[in-house]
Design a protein around this motif. Sequence first.
Motif, mmCIF file in Angstrom:
data_model
loop_
_atom_site.group_PDB
_atom_site.id
_atom_site.type_symbol
_atom_site.label_atom_id
_atom_site.label_comp_id
_atom_site.label_asym_id
_atom_site.label_seq_id
_atom_site.Cartn_x
_atom_site.Cartn_y
_atom_site.Cartn_z
ATOM 1 N N GLY A 97 -25.547 37.559 -25.695
ATOM 2 C CA GLY A 97 -24.649 38.384 -26.609
ATOM 3 C C GLY A 97 -25.119 38.393 -28.124
ATOM 4 O O GLY A 97 -24.785 39.393 -28.695
ATOM 5 N N THR A 98 -25.931 37.567 -28.534
ATOM 6 C CA THR A 98 -26.705 37.608 -29.675
ATOM 7 C C THR A 98 -27.549 38.904 -29.812
ATOM 8 O O THR A 98 -27.431 39.774 -30.791
ATOM 9 C CB THR A 98 -27.529 36.588 -30.115
ATOM 10 N N LEU A 99 -28.145 39.169 -28.740
ATOM 11 C CA LEU A 99 -29.142 40.336 -28.554
ATOM 12 C C LEU A 99 -28.216 41.568 -28.470
ATOM 13 O O LEU A 99 -28.642 42.607 -28.952
ATOM 14 C CB LEU A 99 -29.875 40.166 -27.134
ATOM 15 N N ALA A 100 -27.117 41.483 -27.848
ATOM 16 C CA ALA A 100 -26.086 42.782 -27.516
ATOM 17 C C ALA A 100 -25.589 43.106 -29.140
ATOM 18 O O ALA A 100 -25.767 44.427 -29.432
ATOM 19 C CB ALA A 100 -25.112 42.289 -26.849
ATOM 20 N N ALA A 101 -25.244 42.068 -29.729
ATOM 21 C CA ALA A 101 -24.673 42.185 -31.292
ATOM 22 C C ALA A 101 -25.997 42.861 -31.994
ATOM 23 O O ALA A 101 -25.839 43.815 -32.959
ATOM 24 C CB ALA A 101 -24.340 41.039 -31.881
ATOM 25 N N ALA A 102 -27.131 42.291 -31.913
ATOM 26 C CA ALA A 102 -28.305 42.901 -32.968
ATOM 27 C C ALA A 102 -28.518 44.222 -32.382
ATOM 28 O O ALA A 102 -29.096 44.988 -33.206
ATOM 29 C CB ALA A 102 -29.348 41.955 -32.608
ATOM 30 N N THR A 103 -28.409 44.811 -31.222
ATOM 31 C CA THR A 103 -28.908 45.981 -30.768
ATOM 32 C C THR A 103 -27.663 47.038 -30.775
ATOM 33 O O THR A 103 -27.621 48.202 -30.245
ATOM 34 C CB THR A 103 -29.377 46.130 -29.409
#
Length: 427
Positions: A97-103
């Motif tokens: 989820g963090t990776l999705a938000a960052a990208t």
Amino acid sequence: MSASSTRPSYAAVLRMPHATRTFTAALVGRLSYGMVSLAVLLAVSRATGSYAAAGAVMALFGAASVFLSPLRAALVDRHGPRRALLPMAALYAGLLGTLAAATWRPGAPAAVLGTVAVAAGACTPPLGPTMRAVWGELVTDRRLLQRAYSLDGVAEELLFVSGPLLVGVLLRFAPPAAGVAVSALLVGIGTLAFVTSPVVKNVAVRASRARARARTRIGRGLVQPVVVAAGVGLSLGAVDLLVLAFAEQRGHGDDTVAWIFAALSAGSAVGGLLYGAVEWRAGARVRLPALTAGLGLSLAAAGLAPGFATLTGAVVCAGFFVAPALTTAYLVADESAAPGARVQAGAWVNTAVNAGISTGAAAGGLLVGHLPVGAGFALAGGAALLAAAAVGVGTRCPRARPQKQKQKLELERGHEHGHEQEQEQKH
């Protein structure tokens, strides 16, 4: 838990108590693994504007996921699926989820994305090995267990075909980061439903003494299935690039390549279903090198294909051996596993095949520009043949000793189960 009188069929597998619910939950979680690779690759490339950065992040993510798999499986064996899988799934889903938000929007630093990806890969829940361990607990009839493993292998093959298609559907309505977010959601929901199944709840957590005995036996018994899994992975990893080179040399487009990849998956699915339905007289350790050799010969023959149609036929023939070879490898690993080490045993096979695929892809990238495509297919087939020859030597030993070891292992499992029942009655 199964009765020996149960007719060995795929329907009988799914009629086992709670089997359909548990298997479905595991597949929901494992669908995340079919989607996440493409989703992360596209999301990182969009966010950084660099294919090199996307490739590096994916390599880090894959390495952390694959090579730490036996360690995560050991935690499941030690603490049980509920206590181990839920924290892993929560961390994995949260990091995705963090990776999705960052990208979600362009401009994220590649170093930050790589760090998050490595952390996520390190927490990947071993749902596949755990599900196969649950099959081993749920199904005591070895004939029925073969069908359960075949069904599991075919379903996993279909997940890795349908996962990228789902990502493609999502891209019509949302950015690639949405695919990463959906992957996180799937693994969270699937793992929660999986560990709350009564079957998984009752999977025994073995005593530390049993795990100590397992370490020696795992080292001996897993050599054959791990070598085969690595050989199959090497072959399959190289095939992807070889098919691309074949299509490019003959002026075919990307749609042609997609059909050949689909043919390989279809052949594997059909081969797995047919293999699981047959009553084999030869033991699993005897079948294992034969199936691996069949894959190697089919791939070597693919190098002689003069055109698209014949290559497709050869690839379908090769696919017939993929799922059966891996199913048999998991069966042999399960037979070799001592009480309290079944998830680890399956994870070692899973790690071997994934590491083989990565190595095969890297080797194929180095060789495809320097060798004819036909020679490349011959080398890919040779990797499987070499693995078959290496493990085939072990099948020449007398049958009495393996049978005696198998009976001893089953006796130990029976004692462990009886001890657990006594403990439950005391409490």
